[in-house]
Structure formats: structure tokens, C-alpha cells
Design an enzyme around this catalytic site. Structure first.
Site, short mmCIF file in Angstrom:
data_model
loop_
_atom_site.label_atom_id
_atom_site.label_comp_id
_atom_site.label_asym_id
_atom_site.label_seq_id
_atom_site.Cartn_x
_atom_site.Cartn_y
_atom_site.Cartn_z
N ASP A 138 -7.55 -5.31 -5.04
CA ASP A 138 -6.59 -5.63 -3.97
C ASP A 138 -6.71 -7.08 -3.51
O ASP A 138 -6.66 -7.37 -2.32
CB ASP A 138 -6.71 -4.68 -2.76
CG ASP A 138 -5.62 -4.96 -1.73
OD1 ASP A 138 -4.46 -5.13 -2.13
OD2 ASP A 138 -5.94 -5.02 -0.53
N ASN B 282 -0.74 -7.22 -4.27
CA ASN B 282 -1.37 -6.34 -5.26
C ASN B 282 -0.35 -5.50 -6.03
O ASN B 282 0.71 -5.17 -5.53
CB ASN B 282 -2.36 -5.39 -4.57
CG ASN B 282 -1.68 -4.47 -3.57
OD1 ASN B 282 -1.29 -4.91 -2.50
ND2 ASN B 282 -1.52 -3.20 -3.91
N GLU C 151 0.84 -1.21 0.00
CA GLU C 151 0.00 0.00 0.00
C GLU C 151 0.87 1.26 0.00
O GLU C 151 0.38 2.38 0.14
CB GLU C 151 -0.93 -0.01 1.22
CG GLU C 151 -2.16 -0.89 1.03
CD GLU C 151 -1.86 -2.34 0.71
OE1 GLU C 151 -1.18 -3.00 1.51
OE2 GLU C 151 -2.31 -2.82 -0.35
#
Ligand code: CA
Length: 597
Positions: free
Chosen positions: A324, A282, A198
Site C-alpha cells: 500500500d 495502490n 480501499e
């Protein structure tokens, strides 16, 4: 002079041969130890990650009498993932940040502390951890305990004294690089991944020498073949994977450098094939419109040679991810008969909602079926390995796509499943969560979240937020399900005593029948459980079952990080589904150990 040189050369050569001979001996040590049912020396019990124990003192008929034997407060209040190890009558585990490692002496009443190691880490590292301040466990080999600090440092401690033997920096938290995963030791190497999906981190996996920590190899999830480890040993199953440098060409421009497939999940190993397996997460960012292309090799299952890091095969589950659906969940290695043929299989319950059974020698997908109500794809095309997508559920920038199942948290996240060779079933802790998702444009700044999506998680069909399920991976069929009010966000343990153990986010530790799911026993720890149960034989010859209880992680961050319940998009959308958890459990950090009276 000449003679001296010659004997010097011989001495060197002998030393080199000894060094070569020493490497497999280390692996042998761990191979033997993991077969001993009395001890628990690897995070998933064995290299195959079965989380199955041969112990049967505690069994289906007497488990109802299970009582607390002793407890221990960890001194921490963030989520406790992972399981303790037990060897040589000592229990080892690592806490959430600041990652205190404890060795408890099982030979003494109440298991007092033998030693503890509390690392010094910059407090700012807590600000770049995605989803609470968790850690998934320690590893053992060669008289050392290995673990990863949140600040991306791998540490080797003397297992007897807790003294630091060596430590190496794997990444820079100022760039969002952290580590939450447990290491895996194979032969003379400790294998570690990296977190930070992230934060635009480009995923990699690293092998360091267990003796002195020096880096032996590092391979990336994205980029040119040479940096990914795609070379002479590469034998992909699917034709489309044979093109050159797909880790670059399936991205737009330099986007592959900004987050592709971090490697924060579990690692398994097949000593016969000499391949280790793990998944990548991801692609960066979560906004798919900023990165046209398949984004290889994010969202993939990897088979690598531990000796040199070279890829044997790779399989991408979710090309051009728009949800995701990190592919990091565990790969469980068991031999099964599929369509009448014995196969060396790998079983993986992905965040994208499909349970995959692959041939682990070749990377061929044999079975792929949804293990919950999936709607982003209609199925997996077994000829190409690609999902058959539902265009209505593909998320876009500037548009809120609603009612997508599963949610970004998956029908299962990292909470590990177990396999029981007696029933030939997998016991899978699952989430029943769906979501809405809108991509937003985001620009990259090192060490700043690079998410690019607004997400709201909601309970799935039926309203229960999770279930423990039993799964037949030869056919892709659910055998039974126990619905839970909350996500079943703990690992499972299956034993020869015909008992399956798991915990719940509201603090129940349960034992159920492996054939029917019928509840046999439960105990409310009073602390939400997201750890994984394990079992061992104590110095008194009795079987014990242990679980770390401390709610947190992505799902429990609403409790452990005091997140405001009125912001449904907080914790990447998790708060919306878990805001009422604060009414059931508070922050805690406890170890519970159970036995029969
Ligand atoms: Ca992710």
C-alpha cells in the site's frame, strides 16, 4: 436572407473567439495572484507547490516573539488537513466532513464570518471514507471558490457571497467513491481526482469547465490506452512503457477494473511545459497474490496536458505493490542543477521510502535515494527505473511478513513538504514507521472495504515516530533531521525570513532554522496538528501565519474516530502505532493565526 445568415455566422464566430480568448485570461489571473507574496491563492502557494513565501517580517531573530492574534472554532471534530487561502482580505477554508466552507473577513477585528456554506450530504458517506473524514482545501479562480465534498461532488461558490454557482457529481459513494483532495484550477478547467483505493475504486482524473461545471475530459489510471489518455502525445522515457494497453495487460483478467490508482493527493502544474503532475495510489486489493503483474498504472507519477488530459509521460515507482505504498504525495516543481546540468526537476517523497528527483519534461529518474531506513528494496535501478526488491519483504497471502520499512503509511504520507530557494533544500515532514503485513483473500462488493490485508504498524528504528528533515534533492542526501515523538504529520512552510514552520500531532506549532533545524519558537495549540501552515499580509500591513489544528486523518483516527486502542489492526494498522495519542490530545477543530506583537 443570405446576408442575415452571414452576419449570424460572424456573430457566432466572434463569440467563439471571445470564448477562446477568455480561457487564457483566467489562467493569467491566477498566475499573477500566486506571485503576490501578500496573498495565498493556491493550496501549495504556487503551481509548483513550493509552499515558500517571500515574506520576511517574521524572521529568525524575532519569531520568538510570535503570539496568537486570533482563533476560530471550525465547529467540526475530525482531522483538519490542508491550508486556508487568503485573497482580497478574505480567508477561505473548508473543514472536515460535513465540509463547511468559511469566508472570514480579515478587515474586521477578530475576522468574523463573511459567509459560510454548509453542504447537505448523505450521512452514510462517512462510512465509506477510508481514513477519517478529511478534506485538503479549496481552490480559487475567476471569482469562485472550488472545493470537493466527501460525497464526490465538486462545487463552485461565488467568492463574494458563498452562493452556489454550479455543482457536479464526480462519483458514487455507494461504490466507495469519495473525494478528499483539493481541486486545482488550470486555465478554464478545474482538475479533481477521486478517493476510494480501499474500496476497489478505479482511479481517474477529471477536468470540468470553471464557468458552468460541464465535464471536458476524464482519464483513468488503469484500462485501455484510450481511456488512460495514452495516445499521440505520449513520450515515455522507459522503453518497457511503450507497449500497448499496459493498463490492461499488466493485470490478470478484469482485475484492473477493481481499484487501480486512485488520485487523492496534490496536483502541481508547469505553465511553460503545459503539463500537470500528480500521483496514483495502490492497486486493489492490498493482497498482491490476487493480482499478478505490474498493475500499471497504479503507484505512478503522471504528466498530463491539461487541455485534453493526454499523457505526456508516466513513471511507475512501485510495480506490483505489496505494501500500500500509494504514490499520491505531492510533486514539487523546481529547477535545479544535477551533475552540473540545469534541469527542470520534479521532486517527490514517496510512501515507498524513496525520494525521487525526475526530469519533469521527460520523466527520467535522475536521483532516487531512501529518506528513511527502507528495507523492501535495495535501491532504484536508474537504467530501468525499477526498484531492486528485497524478496524477504515482499508480502504474501497467508503469511505474516514482519519488520517491513517503511509501513503502509510511508516515511511520508500526504502531509506536504516545502522548498526554499535560498537554501535550495526541501523541508520534509516524515514518519518513522515500519509494519507487519499479511495478505488475505477478499472478494469485491461495491461500497464495502476491499482491503485484503491485516496490517500492524510499529515505530521504526530509534522508537521516535517521526522527524522533520531537510533534504538536498540534487544528490539525494539528508542535511539535518529533528526527531519527533510523533509522526510529523503536518505540512511545512518555508519563508524568506529564514524560518520553517510545522506542527506536530500532539499540538505543538514550531518554527525552526532552515539551515540547522534549531528550534526558534514553539506554541502548544492544545489541538493535534495535521494541517499545513500558510502566511499572508493582513489589511494592517502585518505578516500573519495560520494553521488549522484538529487531529485525525489516518494517523490520528484513534482520537478523531474513537477507535478501540486494544485492536492493533484497526485503522488499517495505524492504531497500533498511535494508540497512546489519546493521552496527549483530544478531538478539536481550531484555526490559529499568529503575528508579532
Ligand atoms: Ca491506499
Amino acid at each position: 436572407m443570405r446576408k442575415f445568415t452571414s452576419s449570424g455566422w460572424w456573430a457566432l464566430q466572434a463569440a467563439a473567439l471571445l470564448a477562446i480568448a477568455a480561457a487564457p485570461a483566467v489562467a493569467q489571473d491566477l498566475l499573477q495572484l500566486q506571485r503576490d507574496p501578500n496573498q495565498w491563492v493556491l493550496p501549495g502557494k504556487d503551481y509548483s507547490l513550493t509552499r515558500y513565501s517571500e515574506l520576511n517580517q517574521i524572521n529568525a531573530s524575532n519569531v520568538k516573539n510570535l503570539k496568537v492574534a486570533w482563533t476560530f472554532s471550525t465547529g467540526t471534530l475530525n482531522g483538519l488537513e490542508g491550508a486556508p487561502l487568503v485573497l482580497n482580505n478574505t480567508m477561505y477554508f473548508v473543514t472536515s466532513f460535513p465540509n463547511i466552507v468559511y469566508a472570514l473577513d480579515l478587515t474586521k477585528e477578530g475576522a468574523p464570518i463573511k459567509w459560510l456554506y454548509k453542504p447537505t450530504q448523505e450521512p452514510t458517506v462517512a462510512g465509506v471514507a477510508c481514513c477519517d473524514l478529511v478534506n485538503r482545501g479549496v481552490a480559487y479562480a475567476d471569482g469562485k471558490i472550488f472545493f470537493n465534498q466527501l460525497d464526490a461532488t465538486t462545487v463552485a461558490l461565488d467568492a463574494n457571497t458563498g452562493q452556489v454557482v454550479w455543482q457536479v457529481k464526480q462519483g458514487d459513494p455507494k461504490k466507495g467513491q469519495t473525494i478528499t483532495g483539493a481541486p486545482l484550477v488550470i486555465k478554464d478547467k478545474v482538475i479533481t481526482g477521486i478517493s476510494g483505493g480501499e474500496f476497489g475504486v478505479r482511479g481517474f482524473v477529471t477536468a470540468n469547465d470553471i464557468r458552468d461545471g460541464h465535464q471536458i475530459w476524464r482519464m483513468y489510471s488503469t484500462g485501455p490506452d484510450a481511456e488512460v489518455g495514452i495516445g499521440p502525445e505520449y513520450k515515455p522515457f522507459y522503453k518497457e512503457y511503450k507497449a500497448k494497453d499496459l493498463g490492461v495487460t499488466t493485470w490478470t483478467g478484469d482485475q484492473w477494473k477493481l481499484g487501480g490508482g486512485t488520485t487523492w493527493g496534490w496536483y502541481s502544474y508547469d505553465p511553460e511545459l503545459n503539463l500537470f503532475y500528480y500521483g496514483s495510489g495502490n492497486p486493489g486489493t492490498w493482497n498482491p497474490d490476487q493480482r499478478p503483474g505490474d498493475n500499471k498504472w497504479s503507484m505512478s507519477i503522471w504528466a498530463r496536458n491539461p487541455d485534453n488530459g493526454q499523457v505526456r509521460w508516466v513513471y511507475q515507482m512501485t510495480p506490483h505493490d505489496a505494501w500500500d505504498y500509494d504514490g499520491v504525495n505531492e510533486m514539487i516543481l523546481v529547477d535545479q542543477v544535477i551533475d552540473g546540468k540545469p534541469r527542470k526537476t520534479l521532486v517527490h517523497f514517496d510512501r515507498n521510502g524513496f525520494a525521487y528527483t525526475l526530469d519533469r519534461a521527460t520523466g527520467e529518474v535522475l536521483v532516487a535515494q531512501p529518506y528513511g531506513p527502507v528495507n523492501w528494496a535495495k535501491g532504484i535501478d536508474l537504467k530501468t527505473g525499477r526498484p531492486i526488491e528485497n524478496p524477504e519483504k515482499r508480502t504474501k497471502q497467508g503469511q505474516n511478513t514482519t519488520d517491513i520499512c517503511p509501513s503502509a503509511m510511508g516515511f511520508k504520507d500526504q502531509q506536504p513538504a516545502s522548498y526554499n530557494p535560498k537554501t535550495k533544500l526541501f523541508y520534509v515532514p516524515t514518519n518513522n514507521l515500519c509494519m507487519e503485513y499479511e495478505g488475505v483473500e477478499v472478494s469485491y462488493t461495491a461500497g464495502v472495504p476491499y482491503v485484503g490485508a491485516i496490517v500492524k504498524t510499529v515505530p521504526g528504528p530509534g522508537g521516535h515516530r517521526g522527524a522533520l528533515i531537510a533534504w538536498d534533492a540534487t544528490t539525494g542526501r539528508k542535511v539535518w533531521a529533528n526527531n519527533e515523538k510523533w509522526s510529523a504529520w503536518s505540512g511545512t512552510l518555508s519563508t524568506a525570513g529564514d524560518v520553517v514552520f510545522y506542527g506536530t500531532m500532539d499540538g505543538w506549532f514550531k518554527a525552526v532554522s532552515p539551515t540547522t533545524g534549531q528550534e526558534l519558537w514553539k506554541f502548544r495549540t492544545g489541538a493535534g496538528i495535521i494541517g499545513a501552515p500558510m502566511t499572508y499580509i493582513g489589511p494592517d500591513g502585518k505578516q500573519y501565519v495560520a494553521i488549522l489544528a484538529g487531529v485525525g486523518g489516518w494517523s490520528g483516527a484513534t482520537v478523531s474516530l474513537d477507535l478501540p486502542p486494544d485492536d492493533p489492526t484497526a485503522a488499517l494498522g495505524a492504531v497500533n502505532a498511535f494508540k497512546d495519542l489519546t493521552k496527549e490530545v483530544a478531538k478539536s477543530g481550531m484555526l490559529f493565526v499568529f503575528s508579532l506583537p
